[in-house]
Design a protein around this motif. Structure first.
Motif, mmCIF file in Angstrom:
data_model
loop_
_atom_site.group_PDB
_atom_site.id
_atom_site.type_symbol
_atom_site.label_atom_id
_atom_site.label_comp_id
_atom_site.label_asym_id
_atom_site.label_seq_id
_atom_site.Cartn_x
_atom_site.Cartn_y
_atom_site.Cartn_z
ATOM 1 N N ILE A 248 0.860 -1.191 0.000
ATOM 2 C CA ILE A 248 0.000 0.000 0.000
ATOM 3 C C ILE A 248 0.899 1.246 0.000
ATOM 4 N N PRO A 249 0.703 2.162 -0.968
ATOM 5 C CA PRO A 249 1.585 3.332 -1.063
ATOM 6 C C PRO A 249 1.634 4.136 0.244
ATOM 7 N N LYS B 249 3.013 11.002 -5.897
ATOM 8 C CA LYS B 249 2.803 9.659 -5.315
ATOM 9 C C LYS B 249 1.326 9.473 -4.941
ATOM 10 N N LEU B 250 0.755 10.550 -4.398
ATOM 11 C CA LEU B 250 -0.650 10.482 -3.986
ATOM 12 C C LEU B 250 -1.566 10.309 -5.203
ATOM 13 N N SER C 61 -0.795 8.785 -8.014
ATOM 14 C CA SER C 61 -0.718 7.414 -8.499
ATOM 15 C C SER C 61 -1.395 6.448 -7.510
ATOM 16 N N ALA C 62 -1.243 6.696 -6.205
ATOM 17 C CA ALA C 62 -1.920 5.843 -5.202
ATOM 18 C C ALA C 62 -3.437 5.937 -5.353
ATOM 19 N N SER C 63 -3.938 7.137 -5.607
ATOM 20 C CA SER C 63 -5.385 7.350 -5.658
ATOM 21 C C SER C 63 -5.992 6.748 -6.916
ATOM 22 N N ASN D 104 -4.462 4.151 -8.748
ATOM 23 C CA ASN D 104 -4.193 2.705 -8.862
ATOM 24 C C ASN D 104 -4.714 1.888 -7.685
ATOM 25 N N TRP D 105 -4.824 2.515 -6.513
ATOM 26 C CA TRP D 105 -5.192 1.767 -5.319
ATOM 27 C C TRP D 105 -6.492 2.250 -4.653
ATOM 28 N N PHE E 185 -4.122 4.722 0.717
ATOM 29 C CA PHE E 185 -2.700 4.960 0.984
ATOM 30 C C PHE E 185 -2.483 5.156 2.483
ATOM 31 N N ASN F 229 -7.261 -4.909 -5.395
ATOM 32 C CA ASN F 229 -6.510 -4.105 -6.353
ATOM 33 C C ASN F 229 -6.579 -4.786 -7.714
#
Ligand code: AKG
Ligand code: FE2
Length: 351
Positions: free
Chosen positions: A41-42, A63-64, A66-68, A70-71, A74, A246
């Motif tokens: 988990i990022p 980063k946030l 891409s985390a939001s 793709n995942w 976070f 995911n």
């Protein structure tokens, strides 16, 4: 809504007479894998707020983003809340649930009052074939101040109220930073979500999952997405249980990291971002040895606010995936579907 409610799950679990009652047992196809792989988990580090390091902020925003996308989940570190303080909050919650059922029932949810689902309770039964969650909870409205019903707030442990209000102040500070980063990472003015009614209210759900003699048959919480803009989680620092889905990795376990707050993106942000950010599908599993706690701070838009894809985010020629709806209407729908144990946003909101 019916007024039928089961016994507290804690009472059922303390009887220790073999298998859980049938109303908790899932069909074979819905039973959980108790030990899927650990998810990567990022992790987003918000220490740039204190250091005012703009390069780091830029890095963490990306980063946030891409985390939001793709995942939809976070972990937040560098948030300025000491780990020892987070442990105090967990302990207050543990102390509340350790008390006798009689003490806790003083704050029981009154299901006969529609919309007033505050207080201590378990799942309400809406249909005969509903499979129930292995979970008791204490549900409180916390923000804004006018929505607080202090008669539902535990008077024991004595420091409960004071500690929770103090924690609320700390959480609101980091929440603003998360809101700002979410806006920047979508290319919006950083105050976009703070100023337009998205940070409308918070509902806190203190979750308690008793141990279960047959954890492979039940779920602490069934598969769901949160009907929120986002949810901030303070997870148990000893007992795992949260699993997320995911697209690339399938079901994974959320790792334990005692210094982190976990942010779960909800349906509102998926709708507003026109599907760019994901409302993460998740569930909670139990175990036969230990009880588990978690605190979910649900952040929702103001009830009268209309939610829908944000105009600035729709590129020319790009379709709008979702229709517009009043926030409170969306929530009513989400509540009535929650017991079904499957995400509903696409069916209900797709244009
Ligand atoms: O207990 C957890 O880890 C998650 C809780 C949750 O998903 C919820 O309360 O909506
Ligand atoms: Fe959730």
């Amino acid at each position: 809504m019916t007024t039928k409610e089961v016994e507290r799950v804690q009472v059922i679990s303390e009887r220790k007479n073999g298998s859980p009652p049938e109303c908790f047992i899932h069909n074979e196809s819905d039973r959980p894998n108790l030990d899927p792989p650990l998810g990567t988990i990022p992790i987003i580090d918000f220490s740039y707020v204190e250091s005012k390091d703009l390069d780091q902020r830029c890095l963490e925003d990306s980063k946030l983003r891409s985390a939001s996308s793709n995942w939809g989940i976070f972990q937040v570190v560098g948030h300025g809340i000491p780990t020892s303080y987070m442990e105090e909050i967990r302990n207050i919650q543990r102390l509340f649930f350790k008390q006798s059922i009689e003490e806790k029932q003083k704050y029981a949810i009154d299901w006969t009052i529609p919309e007033y689902t505050e207080g201590y309770g378990s799942d309400v039964v809406l249909s005969d074939d509903q499979i129930l969650n292995w979970n008791d909870k204490l549900h409180l409205n916390v923000y804004p101040e006018k929505v607080r019903n202090m008669d539902r707030w535990p008077r024991k442990p004595e420091t409960f109220k004071e500690k929770i209000l103090e924690f609320d102040e700390k959480v609101m500070i980091i929440m603003d930073e998360i809101f700002k980063s979410l806006a920047r990472s979508l290319g919006l003015d950083e105050f976009y979500f703070i100023n337009n009614g998205t940070k409308g209210r918070t509902m806190w759900r203190f979750n308690y999952y008793p141990s279960c003699s047959k954890p492979d048959l039940v779920l602490g919480l069934k598969i769901h997405t949160d009907a929120t803009f986002l949810t901030i989680l303070l997870l148990d620092d000893k007992v795992p249980g949260l699993q997320v889905f995911n697209d690339e990795f399938g079901w994974v376990k959320v790792p334990i990291r005692p210094d982190a707050l976990v942010v779960v993106l909800g349906d509102e942000i998926q709708i507003m971002s026109n599907g760019v950010y994901k409302s993460v599908i998740h569930k909670v599993v139990t175990n036969s040895e230990q009880e588990r706690i978690s605190l979910a701070i649900f952040v929702l838009s103001e009830p009268e606010k209309e939610i829908g894809p944000i105009d600035e985010l729709i590129e020319e020629g790009e379709p709008r995936l979702y229709r517009k709806i009043m926030a409170k209407r969306f929530l009513e729908h989400a509540f009535s579907n929650y017991s079904k144990g499957k995400p509903h946003i696409d069916d209900f909101m797709k244009v």
